[in-house]
Design a protein around this motif. Structure first.
Motif, PDB file in Angstrom:
ATOM      1  N   ASP A 169       0.700  -1.243   0.115  1.00 49.15           N
ATOM      2  CA  ASP A 169      -0.057  -0.131   0.125  1.00 49.15           C
ATOM      3  C   ASP A 169       0.860   1.236   0.065  1.00 49.15           C
ATOM      4  O   ASP A 169       1.627   1.531   0.878  1.00 49.15           O
ATOM      5  CB  ASP A 169      -0.864  -0.043   1.297  1.00 49.15           C
ATOM      6  CG  ASP A 169      -2.089   1.121   1.202  1.00 49.15           C
ATOM      7  OD1 ASP A 169      -1.680   2.070   0.542  1.00 49.15           O
ATOM      8  OD2 ASP A 169      -2.923   0.792   1.827  1.00 49.15           O
ATOM      9  N   PRO A 170       0.813   2.042  -0.988  1.00 47.92           N
ATOM     10  CA  PRO A 170       1.541   3.332  -1.023  1.00 47.92           C
ATOM     11  C   PRO A 170       1.211   4.150   0.063  1.00 47.92           C
ATOM     12  O   PRO A 170       2.438   4.880   0.523  1.00 47.92           O
ATOM     13  CB  PRO A 170       1.460   3.870  -2.400  1.00 47.92           C
ATOM     14  CG  PRO A 170       0.001   3.352  -2.852  1.00 47.92           C
ATOM     15  CD  PRO A 170      -0.027   1.833  -2.361  1.00 47.92           C
ATOM     16  N   THR A 182      13.013   5.249  -5.222  1.00 45.53           N
ATOM     17  CA  THR A 182      12.714   4.975  -6.860  1.00 45.53           C
ATOM     18  C   THR A 182      11.399   4.497  -6.719  1.00 45.53           C
ATOM     19  O   THR A 182      10.830   3.473  -7.640  1.00 45.53           O
ATOM     20  CB  THR A 182      13.644   3.867  -7.095  1.00 45.53           C
ATOM     21  OG1 THR A 182      13.591   2.564  -6.297  1.00 45.53           O
ATOM     22  CG2 THR A 182      15.261   4.269  -7.186  1.00 45.53           C
ATOM     23  N   ASP A 183      10.429   4.681  -5.804  1.00 39.68           N
ATOM     24  CA  ASP A 183       8.942   4.163  -5.676  1.00 39.68           C
ATOM     25  C   ASP A 183       8.518   4.625  -6.892  1.00 39.68           C
ATOM     26  O   ASP A 183       8.400   5.772  -7.315  1.00 39.68           O
ATOM     27  CB  ASP A 183       8.524   4.667  -4.357  1.00 39.68           C
ATOM     28  CG  ASP A 183       7.242   3.680  -3.888  1.00 39.68           C
ATOM     29  OD1 ASP A 183       7.346   3.079  -3.130  1.00 39.68           O
ATOM     30  OD2 ASP A 183       6.086   3.979  -4.370  1.00 39.68           O
ATOM     31  N   PRO A 184       7.270   3.976  -7.604  1.00 39.44           N
ATOM     32  CA  PRO A 184       6.564   4.259  -8.455  1.00 39.44           C
ATOM     33  C   PRO A 184       5.589   5.144  -8.062  1.00 39.44           C
ATOM     34  O   PRO A 184       4.950   5.792  -9.063  1.00 39.44           O
ATOM     35  CB  PRO A 184       6.137   2.828  -8.992  1.00 39.44           C
ATOM     36  CG  PRO A 184       5.912   2.003  -7.910  1.00 39.44           C
ATOM     37  CD  PRO A 184       7.153   2.351  -7.081  1.00 39.44           C
ATOM     38  N   ASP A 185       5.252   5.508  -6.897  1.00 37.24           N
ATOM     39  CA  ASP A 185       4.191   6.178  -6.138  1.00 37.24           C
ATOM     40  C   ASP A 185       4.593   7.505  -6.118  1.00 37.24           C
ATOM     41  O   ASP A 185       5.596   7.930  -5.279  1.00 37.24           O
ATOM     42  CB  ASP A 185       3.405   5.796  -5.009  1.00 37.24           C
ATOM     43  CG  ASP A 185       2.073   6.715  -4.987  1.00 37.24           C
ATOM     44  OD1 ASP A 185       2.370   7.593  -4.291  1.00 37.24           O
ATOM     45  OD2 ASP A 185       0.895   6.018  -5.094  1.00 37.24           O
ATOM     46  N   ALA A 186       4.315   8.848  -6.555  1.00 39.10           N
ATOM     47  CA  ALA A 186       4.824  10.076  -6.377  1.00 39.10           C
ATOM     48  C   ALA A 186       4.543  10.678  -4.942  1.00 39.10           C
ATOM     49  O   ALA A 186       5.541  11.176  -4.305  1.00 39.10           O
ATOM     50  CB  ALA A 186       3.976  11.028  -7.252  1.00 39.10           C
ATOM     51  N   LYS A 187       3.548  10.187  -4.596  1.00 40.83           N
ATOM     52  CA  LYS A 187       3.478  10.593  -2.865  1.00 40.83           C
ATOM     53  C   LYS A 187       4.581   9.895  -1.934  1.00 40.83           C
ATOM     54  O   LYS A 187       5.040  10.717  -0.989  1.00 40.83           O
ATOM     55  CB  LYS A 187       2.017  10.104  -2.354  1.00 40.83           C
ATOM     56  CG  LYS A 187       0.834  10.733  -3.272  1.00 40.83           C
ATOM     57  CD  LYS A 187      -0.513  10.346  -2.305  1.00 40.83           C
ATOM     58  CE  LYS A 187      -0.684   8.872  -2.315  1.00 40.83           C
ATOM     59  NZ  LYS A 187      -1.028   8.493  -3.710  1.00 40.83           N
ATOM     60  N   VAL A 188       4.958   8.807  -2.246  1.00 34.71           N
ATOM     61  CA  VAL A 188       6.045   8.053  -1.433  1.00 34.71           C
ATOM     62  C   VAL A 188       7.329   8.999  -1.787  1.00 34.71           C
ATOM     63  O   VAL A 188       8.128   9.292  -0.950  1.00 34.71           O
ATOM     64  CB  VAL A 188       6.156   6.667  -1.926  1.00 34.71           C
ATOM     65  CG1 VAL A 188       7.440   6.152  -1.179  1.00 34.71           C
ATOM     66  CG2 VAL A 188       4.915   5.994  -1.512  1.00 34.71           C
ATOM     67  N   VAL A 189       7.695   9.309  -3.219  1.00 34.11           N
ATOM     68  CA  VAL A 189       8.828  10.048  -3.337  1.00 34.11           C
ATOM     69  C   VAL A 189       8.832  11.357  -2.905  1.00 34.11           C
ATOM     70  O   VAL A 189       9.911  11.738  -2.482  1.00 34.11           O
ATOM     71  CB  VAL A 189       8.935   9.884  -5.020  1.00 34.11           C
ATOM     72  CG1 VAL A 189      10.200  10.698  -5.480  1.00 34.11           C
ATOM     73  CG2 VAL A 189       8.991   8.464  -5.449  1.00 34.11           C
TER      74      VAL A 189
END
Length: 480
Positions: free
Chosen positions: A317-318, A340-347
């Motif tokens: 779950d992001p 390098t997470d694909p989810d912008a919120k994580v980055v």
């Protein structure tokens, strides 16, 4: 001119005696002493020093007899006043001064003022954390205290009176709905609210208000940290979401109540619960999926063990990975995976983390663009070259420009680019890397139009040329 002088006052190049208009500002910054101030000429600055315990006792006696009530009221809040000054203020003819004494007084004086005939003075004593606990209990029950004789409402109007919410009088300072029918009901209610919020009030004196019809009193009680578990459970069944939210963020509630509140329909309740330091991780991760928690590091995440951090970082779950990405002490291997997470919120959450390389930061921008630009600009290791590139991004991101304008690595070129955005200009004006000519232009509004706030920041800039600084000072008075 004052805005420029305030800015100059913050500029350590300038002798303090040249900016008398900024004396209060300088006093609170510790750049003035009692020897620098004439209390007759600058009562505001003298009171500022007294407020910090740095004034002279004779000043306190001077202001205790000052005809300006605001000066006496300010004095009443100052610490360490001589006993004769305290007594003079207690005997003041203006109730605002006496109430201010009660709010900050030592225990013995606060106990005396708890018996004052005016409700405003008692209310101030009820809010004073130095007031002895038995006295606070008496203020709630009324036992052993003489009846209240006056209140702010009946001081102004003949009872019975209820202050209209749409009162047209410009000089009226009564709160909407304030009322007095002879029992001083709204003032007594304010007194109770202050006492319930005072952590020094004994628990046994407050628990009877759990089911009180006043929402404000129940909310005051829900914020206390010394209630028995059954009181919190009753408050958690309150029909008002505000009371539930206050209970949810209270560190004193236990795990059973936390789990019960996690199922509440109110977003505010769930969001406050997410910030609880003892929330079980399984409850927190469940809340994260459907609650806008915000970007702050949650206390439970900050206290998570290494094994818990690793598990959270691998969550599918992001929203959960975003929570752990807020930590700034992540092991490098976990930090780099999240970068390098694909989810912008994580980055976005991990981008401000120190230790990330320029290549990693650039890769974030390449993958996610404007969604991560501002957070990348806050990274303490962002290079001057990267910051310059962020200011040239198309489309421009105003928030990113504001972050660049604050950054210690920002170059002259990057800061000049920030001058084109209104809010970023205000920040860039005080940055020491801004070129001197640009600073001088901001003082006069050249190229940008006049902006007093920007000019004040520019005047405080340590890179302001001496010649420009002296040109801003008012001319000395003519010799007599």
């Amino acid at each position: 001119m004052n805005h420029l002088l305030y800015g100059l006052a913050a500029n350590e190049k300038l002798p303090t005696e040249l900016v008398e208009e900024s004396a209060v500002h300088l006093a609170y910054e510790g750049r003035l002493t009692a020897a620098d101030i004439d209390p007759w000429a600058r009562p505001d600055a003298a009171l500022a020093l007294l407020d910090q315990g740095m004034g002279r006792p004779e000043w306190a006696r001077l202001f205790a007899a000052d005809p300006v009530v605001e000066h006496r009221e300010k004095l009443a809040a100052c610490p360490g006043l001589p006993p004769d000054v305290v007594e003079a203020l207690i005997a003041d003819t203006d109730i605002r001064v006496v109430a201010e004494v009660a709010l900050w007084a030592a225990p013995d004086v606060a106990a005396r003022l708890a018996e004052h005939q005016h409700a405003a003075v008692r209310r101030a004593a009820a809010a004073n954390e130095a007031t002895p606990p038995p006295v606070l209990a008496a203020l709630i029950s009324g036992e052993g205290l003489p009846p209240v004789q006056r209140c702010p409402v009946c001081d102004r109007e003949e009872p019975p009176f209820v202050h209209a919410p749409d009162c047209p009088r410009r000089d009226c300072d009564l709160l909407p709905g304030a009322s007095c029918d002879g029992s001083h009901e709204s003032a007594v209610h304010d007194l109770l609210s202050a006492a319930l919020r005072n952590p020094g009030t004994p628990t046994e004196a407050v628990i009877g208000f759990v089911d009180h019809p006043s929402l404000l009193l129940r909310r005051a009680l829900a914020a206390r940290r010394d209630l028995p578990p059954e009181s919190y459970a009753r408050l958690a069944a309150d029909p008002d979401p505000g009371v539930l939210a206050d209970v949810a963020e209270n560190p004193a509630i236990d795990g059973t109540l936390i789990r019960a509140l996690a199922g509440d329909d109110s977003h505010d309740v769930r969001r406050q619960l997410a910030h609880h330091p003892d929330i079980p991780l399984d409850v927190l991760t469940r809340l994260a999926r459907g609650t806008r928690i915000g970007g702050a590091l949650l206390p439970r995440i900050a206290a998570a063990s290494g094994a818990e951090i690793e598990k959270l970082a691998c969550s599918p779950d992001p929203a959960v990975r975003m929570l752990v990405a807020q930590r700034r002490d992540l092991p490098p291997e976990i930090r780099d995976v999240l970068a390098t997470d694909p989810d912008a919120k994580v980055v976005k959450s991990v981008a401000p983390h120190s230790g990330l390389s320029e290549a990693q930061l650039r890769a974030m921008v390449d993958r996610h663009g404007v969604r991560v630009l501002a957070k990348v600009a806050t990274n303490p290791d962002a290079t001057p070259a990267l910051l310059e590139e962020l200011t040239r991004h198309e489309p421009p991101v105003p928030k990113a420009l504001r972050k660049v304008a604050r950054h210690r690595n920002a170059t002259a070129s990057a800061l000049l680019a920030c001058l084109g955005a209104e809010q970023a200009r205000l920040l860039a004006a005080g940055h020491p890397a801004l070129p001197p000519q640009a600073i001088a232009n901001l003082l006069t509004g050249t190229g940008t139009g006049p902006d007093l706030r920007v000019a004040e920041q520019a005047a405080a800039n340590p890179s302001l040329p001496h010649a420009a600084m002296w040109a801003l000072l008012p001319p000395p008075p003519p010799a007599t």
